[in-house]
Design a protein around this motif. Structure first.
Motif, short mmCIF file in Angstrom:
data_model
loop_
_atom_site.label_atom_id
_atom_site.label_comp_id
_atom_site.label_asym_id
_atom_site.label_seq_id
_atom_site.Cartn_x
_atom_site.Cartn_y
_atom_site.Cartn_z
N TYR A 37 0.85 -1.19 0.00
CA TYR A 37 0.00 0.00 0.00
C TYR A 37 0.88 1.24 0.00
O TYR A 37 1.64 1.48 0.94
CB TYR A 37 -0.91 0.00 1.23
CG TYR A 37 -1.86 1.16 1.30
CD1 TYR A 37 -2.99 1.20 0.49
CD2 TYR A 37 -1.64 2.22 2.17
CE1 TYR A 37 -3.88 2.26 0.54
CE2 TYR A 37 -2.53 3.29 2.24
CZ TYR A 37 -3.65 3.30 1.42
OH TYR A 37 -4.52 4.35 1.47
N GLY A 62 4.03 0.34 3.04
CA GLY A 62 2.72 -0.01 3.54
C GLY A 62 2.31 -1.40 3.11
O GLY A 62 2.91 -2.02 2.22
N GLU A 63 1.27 -1.92 3.75
CA GLU A 63 0.79 -3.27 3.45
C GLU A 63 -0.73 -3.29 3.56
O GLU A 63 -1.32 -2.64 4.43
CB GLU A 63 1.39 -4.28 4.43
CG GLU A 63 1.03 -5.72 4.16
CD GLU A 63 1.70 -6.69 5.12
OE1 GLU A 63 1.30 -7.87 5.13
OE2 GLU A 63 2.61 -6.26 5.86
N ASP A 64 -1.36 -4.01 2.66
CA ASP A 64 -2.82 -4.17 2.70
C ASP A 64 -3.13 -5.60 2.29
O ASP A 64 -3.64 -5.87 1.20
CB ASP A 64 -3.48 -3.17 1.75
CG ASP A 64 -4.97 -3.01 2.02
OD1 ASP A 64 -5.43 -3.49 3.07
OD2 ASP A 64 -5.66 -2.41 1.18
N SER A 65 -2.82 -6.54 3.18
CA SER A 65 -2.85 -7.96 2.82
C SER A 65 -3.98 -8.68 3.54
O SER A 65 -4.52 -8.21 4.54
CB SER A 65 -1.52 -8.63 3.16
OG SER A 65 -1.30 -8.60 4.55
N GLN A 66 -4.31 -9.84 3.00
CA GLN A 66 -5.38 -10.65 3.57
C GLN A 66 -5.16 -12.12 3.23
O GLN A 66 -4.82 -12.47 2.10
CB GLN A 66 -6.73 -10.21 3.02
CG GLN A 66 -7.90 -11.11 3.41
CD GLN A 66 -9.23 -10.61 2.88
OE1 GLN A 66 -9.44 -9.42 2.74
NE2 GLN A 66 -10.13 -11.52 2.58
N LEU A 126 -5.80 -10.22 8.53
CA LEU A 126 -5.68 -8.96 7.81
C LEU A 126 -4.50 -8.17 8.37
O LEU A 126 -4.29 -8.12 9.59
CB LEU A 126 -6.95 -8.13 7.96
CG LEU A 126 -8.25 -8.70 7.40
CD1 LEU A 126 -9.44 -8.05 8.08
CD2 LEU A 126 -8.32 -8.45 5.90
N HIS A 132 -2.92 -4.20 7.83
CA HIS A 132 -2.94 -2.89 7.19
C HIS A 132 -1.87 -2.03 7.84
O HIS A 132 -1.92 -1.77 9.05
CB HIS A 132 -4.30 -2.23 7.32
CG HIS A 132 -4.38 -0.90 6.63
ND1 HIS A 132 -4.22 -0.77 5.27
CD2 HIS A 132 -4.57 0.36 7.12
CE1 HIS A 132 -4.33 0.51 4.93
NE2 HIS A 132 -4.54 1.21 6.04
N TYR A 151 0.82 1.51 7.13
CA TYR A 151 1.03 2.66 6.26
C TYR A 151 2.02 3.64 6.89
O TYR A 151 2.20 3.69 8.12
CB TYR A 151 -0.29 3.38 5.98
CG TYR A 151 -0.98 3.94 7.20
CD1 TYR A 151 -0.79 5.25 7.59
CD2 TYR A 151 -1.82 3.14 7.97
CE1 TYR A 151 -1.42 5.77 8.72
CE2 TYR A 151 -2.46 3.63 9.08
CZ TYR A 151 -2.26 4.95 9.46
OH TYR A 151 -2.87 5.45 10.58
N LYS A 160 1.01 -0.03 12.10
CA LYS A 160 0.72 -1.34 11.54
C LYS A 160 -0.35 -2.01 12.39
O LYS A 160 -0.23 -2.09 13.61
CB LYS A 160 1.97 -2.21 11.51
CG LYS A 160 1.78 -3.57 10.84
CD LYS A 160 3.10 -4.31 10.70
CE LYS A 160 2.93 -5.62 9.94
NZ LYS A 160 4.22 -6.31 9.73
#
Length: 588
Positions: free
Chosen positions: A132, A151-155, A185, A187, A189, A219
Motif C-alpha cells: 500500500y 505499507g501493506e494491505d494484505s489478507q 488482515l 494494514h 502505512y 501497523k
C-alpha cells in the motif's frame, strides 16, 4: 471477506436495488450485489485464461469440472493476478511499492446420494499479498511517492460452506446452510507519506534543529473468525427461516498510535446476530403477483481495547463497551404484466443497517457508539424485453432515519497519525433518483447498451466535536461519495469471428467526506477490446482508460505539511492510468 470479489468462473452477477435487509440482513440497507458462481455440471469441462500487460501485469486462471460418479461431482478453480500498482517510489527506487499480488482458489463438491438429498460443499482459499503506497504530500499526478516505510494491505482467508437440501415432498423442502471462515488482515502505512530528505528539501524541516524526525508509521493486524448457521423451510409459496451469526475479531497494533499516546494496542470485538424471517408470494390474478417478506434481527456486540505507552508508561484508559440493537425490515411488492414482453412493478420497503462501537480510545462517551440506521423506500418501474430491444426505467425515493455518517478528525496539529475516522449518526436525510437501462441489437452485427442515473441525496445538519469542547456543524448538503449523475455507453461489433467492444462510463463530481466540503472532479473513462475467436480459443487485446484520464477517487482534508500552523489542505489519491494487455482464453 474484506477485499474478496473474484469474478472468474462466475455465472451471474445480480444487482438487488433498494432495501434488501428483510432477505439479506443489516448489510443490505440500500441494495446488494450478489455473485453466483457457475454450478457443477455432469460433463467434464476445463478451461483457462492467460493475460499479460503493462505495469508488469500477469494473470493465470483455470478451472476443471469432473464427474466422478453419478452422485459425486467436483469443480475447482484457481486465479492468480499480479501488477506493480502504478506507483514509483522515489526514495526506495521501487515500482512495486503498491503492488497487487493475489491468489484465489475455490473447490466445490456436490454429493447427491438420492433424489431427495443434495449436499454442496464449497471451500475457498485467498492470499492477497498486497502493498500500500498511494498518497503523496505534493499531490503530484505522476504517481510518484516518497514513503520510507512500506505499507501493506494484505489478507489471508480460508472459508467453508455446506448447503444441505432435503426434499420432503413436492411442496415441502428443507435447506440447512453452515459457513465458517478465518481471516488474517494486515494494514500498515507510512503516516507522513514521505521521508526526512523530502521534508528537509521541500519544507525545510530539519530533524537536527527540531530534535525529532517528522516520521510516523502504524501497523494493524486483525484475526477474524466468523461462523453462521441458517435453517430455511419452504412450503408451496411460503419460505421461512432462522439465522445465527457469530463473529469474533482480535486486533493488534504497533507504531505511533493515537497521536503518540501509545505505541502498542490490542482489542477484541465480539458480534452476534439472531434473525427470523419469512417470505410469501401469491398470484392474485393472471397478470398480478404480490410478494411480502419480513425479517426481525437482534445484534449484540462487545468491544474491549487497551492502549499501552511503553516509553513513558502512561497507558490510556481501558475501553470496555457492549450494547445490543433489535431491528426490523420488510418489503411488499406488486408485479403487474402489462403485456407478454413488459412488466411494471411497485415496492415499499424498510431496510436497516446495524449500529456498533467506535474503537478510537479518545472519543467522548457520546461518540463511542453509533446507532442503527433505517431506510424507508418506495420504488416504481417498468421492464420491457423484446427480440432486439429492451429497457428498464426505475424511480425511487427513500427516507433515511438516524443516518450514519463518517467523521474525520485530526486530534493534534502537526501529527498526521492523529487523523482518524469514526462513525456517527446525523438526524435524517433522503435519497431519490431515476435510473434507465437500454439494450438494443442493431442488425446482425451491432449491440448497443447504455445506462443513465440521476441521484439526489441529502443529509440534515448535525454536530460533532472537531476539537475538544468545540462543536462543529456539518451536513445540510448531499451525502458523501454520491455523484449526482452517472452514465455508461457500450457498443459491440461482431463480424465473422472478429469482434470490437468499446465502453465509456461517466461520473459527476461528489463530496469526499461527510465532515468537509471538498469534492472530486467529474470524469469519463473509456475502454476498448479487439478480439478474434478461433474454435474454442479467444484472443483479445484490451485497453483500460485509453485516453489516460487523470481522475481522483479519494480526498483527505487535514494538516500534514510541517509549516507554521500546519494549514489544512486537500490531499487526493488517483485512480489507475491507462492500462493495456493481451488475453488468451480457452473453454470459457
Amino acid at each position: 471477506m474484506g477485499m474478496l470479489g473474484n469474478t472468474f468462473d462466475i455465472e451471474q452477477i445480480e444487482v438487488h436495488k433498494g432495501p434488501q435487509s428483510s432477505v439479506f440482513g443489516s448489510n443490505a440497507i440500500a441494495g446488494l450485489i450478489s455473485l453466483r458462481s457457475k454450478p457443477i455440471t455432469d460433463n467434464f469441462q476445463s478451461g483457462f485464461s492467460i493475460s499479460l500487460g503493462d505495469d508488469s501485469h500477469k494473470a493465470v486462471k483455470g478451472f476443471q469440472n469432473i464427474k466422478i460418479s453419478n452422485f459425486l461431482k467436483v469443480r475447482y478453480i484457481i486465479d492468480y493476478n499480479y501488477r506493480d500498482g502504478f506507483r514509483n517510489n522515489i526514495l526506495n527506487g521501487m515500482i512495486d511499492s503498491n503492488r497487487k499480488k493475489e491468489l484465489f482458489s475455490r473447490l466445490k463438491v456436490e454429493f447427491h446420494p438420492i433424489d431427495q438429498v443434495r449436499i454442496l460443499g464449497t471451500y475457498i482459499n485467498a492470499n492477497l499479498d498486497n502493498r500500500y503506497d498511494v498518497w503523496s504530500p505534493d499531490n503530484n499526478e505522476q504517481f510518484e511517492t516518497y514513503t520510507d516505510s512500506l505499507g501493506e494491505d494484505s489478507q489471508k482467508t480460508q472459508g467453508f460452506s455446506l448447503r444441505s437440501k432435503m426434499k420432503i415432498n413436492e411442496d415441502f423442502n428443507l435447506l440447512f446452510i453452515s459457513t465458517r471462515s478465518n481471516t488474517q488482515l494486515v494494514h500498515a502505512y507510512d503516516g507522513d507519506w514521505a521521508n526526512d530528505s523530502y521534508w528537509l528539501d521541500e519544507h525545510q524541516f530539519d530533524p537536527d534543529s527540531t530534535g525529532y524526525n517528522y516520521s510516523f508509521y502504524e501497523k494493524n493486524k486483525r484475526s477474524r473468525h466468523n461462523d453462521s448457521q441458517e435453517l430455511r423451510l419452504s412450503f408451496k409459496n411460503l419460505v421461512t427461516g432462522f439465522y445465527f451469526n457469530n463473529l469474533s475479531e482480535k486486533d493488534d497494533a504497533i507504531g505511533y498510535l493515537f497521536g503518540g499516546l501509545g505505541d502498542q494496542a490490542d482489542g477484541r470485538y465480539d458480534f452476534k446476530a439472531y434473525a427470523g424471517y419469512f417470505q410469501i408470494h401469491h398470484n392474485v390474478a393472471k397478470k398480478l403477483k404480490v410478494m411480502f417478506n419480513y425479517r426481525l434481527e437482534k445484534n449484540m456486540y462487545k468491544y474491549v481495547g487497551n492502549t499501552y505507552d511503553n516509553y513513558y508508561g502512561d497507558d490510556l484508559p481501558l475501553v470496555n463497551y457492549e450494547s445490543e440493537n433489535t431491528m426490523m425490515g420488510y418489503k411488499g411488492s406488486l408485479l403487474y404484466a402489462l403485456s407478454d414482453n413488459s412488466n411494471s412493478y411497485f415496492s415499499y420497503a424498510k431496510g436497516f443497517k446495524a449500529g456498533g462501537v467506535n474503537q478510537e480510545p479518545n472519543l467522548n462517551e457520546f461518540e463511542r457508539i453509533f446507532d442503527p440506521e433505517f431506510l424507508t423506500n418506495i420504488e416504481i418501474g417498468i421492464k420491457t424485453i423484446m427480440n432486439n430491444f429492451g429497457y428498464v426505467i426505475n424511480a425511487f425515493f427513500g427516507n433515511r432515519n438516524n443516518q450514519q455518517v463518517t467523521i474525520s478528525k485530526q486530534r493534534n496539529v502537526g501529527d498526521p497519525n492523529s487523523f482518524y475516522f469514526y462513525t456517527a449518526n446525523s438526524t435524517s436525510g433522503y435519497i431519490r433518483g431515476l435510473e434507465m437501462d437500454l439494450n438494443y441489437i442493431l442488425g446482425s452485427n451491432f449491440t448497443f447498451q447504455s445506462t443513465f442515473g440521476i441521484l439526489d441525496t441529502y443529509v440534515e445538519n448535525f454536530e460533532y466535536e472537531l476539537i475538544e469542547n468545540v462543536k462543529t456543524r456539518a451536513g445540510d448538503r448531499e451525502t458523501a461519495m454520491a455523484p449526482k449523475y452517472t452514465a455508461s455507453f457500450g457498443l459491440k461489433f461482431e463480424k465473422m469471428d472478429y469482434y470490437f467492444l468499446t465502453s465509456a462510463s461517466y461520473k459527476s463530481k461528489y463530496y469526499y467526506s461527510d465532515s468537509h466540503n471538498k469534492r472530486s472532479s467529474a470524469y469519463t473513462l473509456t475502454n476498448i477490446t479487439i478480439g478474434k475467436k478461433i474454435k474454442d480459443f479467444n484472443l483479445n487485446f484490451w485497453v483500460r482508460n485509453i485516453f489516460d484520464v487523470k481522475y481522483t477517487i479519494r480526498g483527505f482534508y487535514f494538516g500534514l505539511i510541517p509549516e507554521e500552523d500546519y494549514p489544512n489542505q486537500l490531499f487526493e489519491s488517483y485512480g489507475n492510468p491507462r492500462h493495456f494487455g493481451i488475453t488468451l482464453d480457452y473453454g470459457l
